[in-house]
Design a protein around this motif. Structure first.
Motif, PDB file in Angstrom:
ATOM      1  N   UNK A  98     121.270  64.715  14.675  1.00 46.17           N
ATOM      2  CA  UNK A  98     121.372  64.933  13.228  1.00 46.17           C
ATOM      3  C   UNK A  98     122.582  64.226  12.605  1.00 46.17           C
ATOM      4  N   UNK A  99     123.252  63.385  13.385  1.00 48.82           N
ATOM      5  CA  UNK A  99     124.392  62.647  12.848  1.00 48.82           C
ATOM      6  C   UNK A  99     123.954  61.503  11.954  1.00 48.82           C
ATOM      7  N   UNK A 100     124.755  61.219  10.920  1.00 43.33           N
ATOM      8  CA  UNK A 100     124.441  60.131   9.974  1.00 43.33           C
ATOM      9  C   UNK A 100     125.688  59.308   9.685  1.00 43.33           C
ATOM     10  N   UNK A 101     126.305  58.781  10.749  1.00 40.22           N
ATOM     11  CA  UNK A 101     127.428  57.864  10.597  1.00 40.22           C
ATOM     12  C   UNK A 101     126.882  56.439  10.587  1.00 40.22           C
ATOM     13  N   UNK A 102     127.318  55.641   9.601  1.00 47.00           N
ATOM     14  CA  UNK A 102     126.976  54.229   9.587  1.00 47.00           C
ATOM     15  C   UNK A 102     128.193  53.430   9.981  1.00 47.00           C
ATOM     16  N   UNK A 103     127.988  52.200  10.503  1.00 46.98           N
ATOM     17  CA  UNK A 103     129.161  51.425  10.886  1.00 46.98           C
ATOM     18  C   UNK A 103     129.744  50.703   9.688  1.00 46.98           C
ATOM     19  N   UNK A 104     130.942  50.189   9.874  1.00 43.90           N
ATOM     20  CA  UNK A 104     131.632  49.448   8.827  1.00 43.90           C
ATOM     21  C   UNK A 104     131.865  48.024   9.321  1.00 43.90           C
ATOM     22  N   UNK A 105     131.365  46.977   8.638  1.00 39.91           N
ATOM     23  CA  UNK A 105     130.664  46.995   7.360  1.00 39.91           C
ATOM     24  C   UNK A 105     129.298  47.659   7.478  1.00 39.91           C
ATOM     25  N   UNK A 106     128.906  48.346   6.392  1.00 35.09           N
ATOM     26  CA  UNK A 106     127.693  49.135   6.393  1.00 35.09           C
ATOM     27  C   UNK A 106     126.457  48.243   6.335  1.00 35.09           C
ATOM     28  N   UNK A 107     125.385  48.569   7.103  1.00 37.20           N
ATOM     29  CA  UNK A 107     124.163  47.771   7.035  1.00 37.20           C
ATOM     30  C   UNK A 107     123.527  47.872   5.656  1.00 37.20           C
ATOM     31  N   UNK A 108     122.890  46.795   5.210  1.00 35.62           N
ATOM     32  CA  UNK A 108     122.268  46.811   3.888  1.00 35.62           C
ATOM     33  C   UNK A 108     120.854  46.232   3.922  1.00 35.62           C
ATOM     34  N   UNK A 109     120.188  46.404   5.079  1.00 38.25           N
ATOM     35  CA  UNK A 109     118.821  45.929   5.149  1.00 38.25           C
ATOM     36  C   UNK A 109     117.941  47.061   5.659  1.00 38.25           C
ATOM     37  N   UNK A 110     116.636  46.922   5.460  1.00 29.64           N
ATOM     38  CA  UNK A 110     115.704  47.936   5.935  1.00 29.64           C
ATOM     39  C   UNK A 110     115.330  48.906   4.837  1.00 29.64           C
ATOM     40  N   UNK A 111     114.379  49.775   5.147  1.00 30.08           N
ATOM     41  CA  UNK A 111     113.832  50.705   4.157  1.00 30.08           C
ATOM     42  C   UNK A 111     114.864  51.682   3.647  1.00 30.08           C
ATOM     43  N   UNK A 112     115.896  51.947   4.449  1.00 33.23           N
ATOM     44  CA  UNK A 112     116.909  52.928   4.050  1.00 33.23           C
ATOM     45  C   UNK A 112     118.117  52.283   3.399  1.00 33.23           C
ATOM     46  N   UNK A 113     118.066  50.976   3.140  1.00 31.94           N
ATOM     47  CA  UNK A 113     119.194  50.316   2.501  1.00 31.94           C
ATOM     48  C   UNK A 113     120.457  50.526   3.301  1.00 31.94           C
ATOM     49  N   UNK A 114     121.505  51.067   2.675  1.00 29.60           N
ATOM     50  CA  UNK A 114     122.756  51.313   3.361  1.00 29.60           C
ATOM     51  C   UNK A 114     122.833  52.665   4.013  1.00 29.60           C
ATOM     52  N   UNK A 115     121.756  53.466   3.967  1.00 30.99           N
ATOM     53  CA  UNK A 115     121.782  54.810   4.520  1.00 30.99           C
ATOM     54  C   UNK A 115     121.627  54.788   6.032  1.00 30.99           C
ATOM     55  N   UNK A 116     122.154  55.832   6.681  1.00 30.00           N
ATOM     56  CA  UNK A 116     121.994  56.002   8.120  1.00 30.00           C
ATOM     57  C   UNK A 116     121.095  57.202   8.347  1.00 30.00           C
ATOM     58  N   UNK A 117     119.810  57.000   8.689  1.00 31.94           N
ATOM     59  CA  UNK A 117     118.927  58.138   8.949  1.00 31.94           C
ATOM     60  C   UNK A 117     119.468  58.967  10.098  1.00 31.94           C
ATOM     61  N   UNK A 118     119.234  60.270  10.120  1.00 33.07           N
ATOM     62  CA  UNK A 118     119.741  61.115  11.205  1.00 33.07           C
ATOM     63  C   UNK A 118     119.308  60.591  12.570  1.00 33.07           C
ATOM     64  N   UNK A 119     120.289  60.502  13.478  1.00 32.27           N
ATOM     65  CA  UNK A 119     120.003  60.105  14.840  1.00 32.27           C
ATOM     66  C   UNK A 119     119.888  58.620  15.086  1.00 32.27           C
ATOM     67  N   UNK A 120     120.116  57.789  14.082  1.00 32.10           N
ATOM     68  CA  UNK A 120     119.930  56.350  14.244  1.00 32.10           C
ATOM     69  C   UNK A 120     121.036  55.747  15.114  1.00 32.10           C
ATOM     70  N   UNK A 121     120.699  54.684  15.840  1.00 37.09           N
ATOM     71  CA  UNK A 121     121.665  53.912  16.624  1.00 37.09           C
ATOM     72  C   UNK A 121     121.808  52.544  15.967  1.00 37.09           C
ATOM     73  N   UNK A 122     123.053  52.120  15.736  1.00 32.44           N
ATOM     74  CA  UNK A 122     123.313  50.808  15.159  1.00 32.44           C
ATOM     75  C   UNK A 122     124.031  49.929  16.171  1.00 32.44           C
ATOM     76  N   UNK A 123     123.645  48.670  16.229  1.00 34.12           N
ATOM     77  CA  UNK A 123     124.345  47.686  17.048  1.00 34.12           C
ATOM     78  C   UNK A 123     124.459  46.398  16.237  1.00 34.12           C
ATOM     79  N   UNK A 124     125.607  45.747  16.336  1.00 33.30           N
ATOM     80  CA  UNK A 124     125.791  44.534  15.577  1.00 33.30           C
ATOM     81  C   UNK A 124     126.722  43.555  16.266  1.00 33.30           C
TER      82      UNK A 124
END
Length: 359
Positions: free
Chosen positions: A324-350
């Motif tokens: 249920x975590x919604x932390x986004x990385x910095x710089x924040x992603x700005x692509x996809x259906x959720x724009x800059x949002x971090x859906x609960x449980x998402x994993x980001x890699x960059x």
């Protein structure tokens, strides 16, 4: 889902100056403006650190739009590159997740998730910095409310208070910062019901107090820099509705090691952060669950310094949210259906490649 993008990050242009007034006193001023070399919106003139004030034997005092002591406490010294927002400690420290932005520039309460972040460049601010004495310096800030705000629950007066301390002794640098948000209703953006938000009709919320503590320790020995940080964010709302969320607190930790070699022109780093699930309470004492609200973060990279003012770097960073975590990385992603949002449980890699130049 994957994608690519170009960012000018914290590119900016500024001017500063001072006028000698005699007896060790000087009038000071600065204007700093975002510059978008990638063609996106540039922002307003003076949208970054801008002020006018007085400097003398008493210290420095000014008014304007400036980084709060809480944001200052981890700028530059806690980052492996000059740009302090490359998947580094700002991903975990100073924001509670819940899609709250890692950093913000604003002059007052804006009634969105930015009200809940503690990495702030705050307008309508007064700041005072003491002179440095034996490696010790203090900073204080106060952001005026610029008038009262009328809500269905009554009038509120949003204000921000801050204080920071730095102690430097040879290879050791210690910083501590505290910040208090009065009537910013950060809790309303952490999943609290409507009655915790004074903008909604029928609210029984009459005020709020959000505060944060941060500690950063930097130790440099030989060719290696060690960084360790901790912060605690607490959100409280005066809510009279039984069962409503009225308090949330969470701790987070970050550590990094950066090693310099090749005469100091090359460096590699490895860092990571851990945001705990936190704890909450409800009006009347009913059960409150914060399971799986936390996240872990990793960043590593390489930097080459052409000179004291120009470098290039390549970095890898990731954020792994719990269910249920919604932390986004910095710089924040700005692509996809959720724009800059971090859906609960998402994993980001960059992976990022950048060039920096200062002048």
């Amino acid at each position: 889902m994957s994608g690519t993008r170009m960012l000018s990050s914290i590119s900016y242009f500024g001017m500063r100056g001072k006028e000698d007034l005699g007896d060790g006193y000087a009038a000071i001023w600065q204007i700093e403006t975002p510059v978008s070399i990638d063609g996106k919106t540039t922002g307003s003139i003076g949208g970054r650190n801008s002020n006018v004030g007085l400097k003398g034997p008493f210290g420095t005092a000014f008014l304007g739009n400036w980084d709060t002591p809480y944001q200052w406490s981890t700028l530059s010294v806690g980052s492996p590159v000059r740009n302090p927002y490359t998947g580094d400690l700002s991903t975990i420290l100073s924001n509670p997740g819940f899609n709250v932005p890692n950093t913000t520039t604003q002059s007052g309460r804006v009634n969105n998730a930015a009200d809940a972040t503690f990495n702030r460049r705050q307008g309508n601010s007064l700041q005072y910095w003491t002179p440095e004495w034996a490696g010790l310096q203090l900073r204080f800030s106060y952001s005026l409310s610029n008038g009262r705000v009328t809500t269905p629950a009554g009038e509120i007066s949003p204000q921000v208070f801050g204080a920071g301390l730095e102690y430097v002794n040879g290879p050791l640098r210690f910083r501590y910062a505290y910040e208090l948000h009065k009537d910013y209703f950060g809790l309303a953006w952490l999943g609290a019901p409507a009655s915790a938000n004074p903008s909604n009709a029928g609210s029984k919320a009459t005020g709020s107090t959000d505060d944060a503590h941060k500690v950063l320790i930097v130790f440099t020995y030989a060719n290696t820099k060690w960084v360790a940080g901790w912060d605690r964010l607490t959100y409280r709302t005066d809510d009279g509705t039984a069962g409503n969320l009225n308090r949330y607190r969470r701790d987070a930790f970050y550590a990094m090691v950066q090693h310099f070699f090749g005469g100091g022109r090359h460096s590699v780093w490895l860092g990571g952060g851990f945001a705990m699930n936190g704890a909450c309470s409800r009006v009347g004492g009913s059960t409150c669950n914060t399971d799986d609200l936390g996240a872990t973060q990793l960043n590593l990279g390489y930097r080459y310094d052409f000179s004291r003012r120009t470098d290039v770097y390549v970095a890898y960073y990731q954020v792994i949210n719990r269910a249920w975590g919604s932390y986004g990385f910095s710089p924040r992603p700005n692509f996809g259906a959720n724009g800059g949002s971090a859906p609960p449980g998402v994993h980001y890699r960059g992976i990022g490649v950048g060039i920096e130049h200062t002048f």
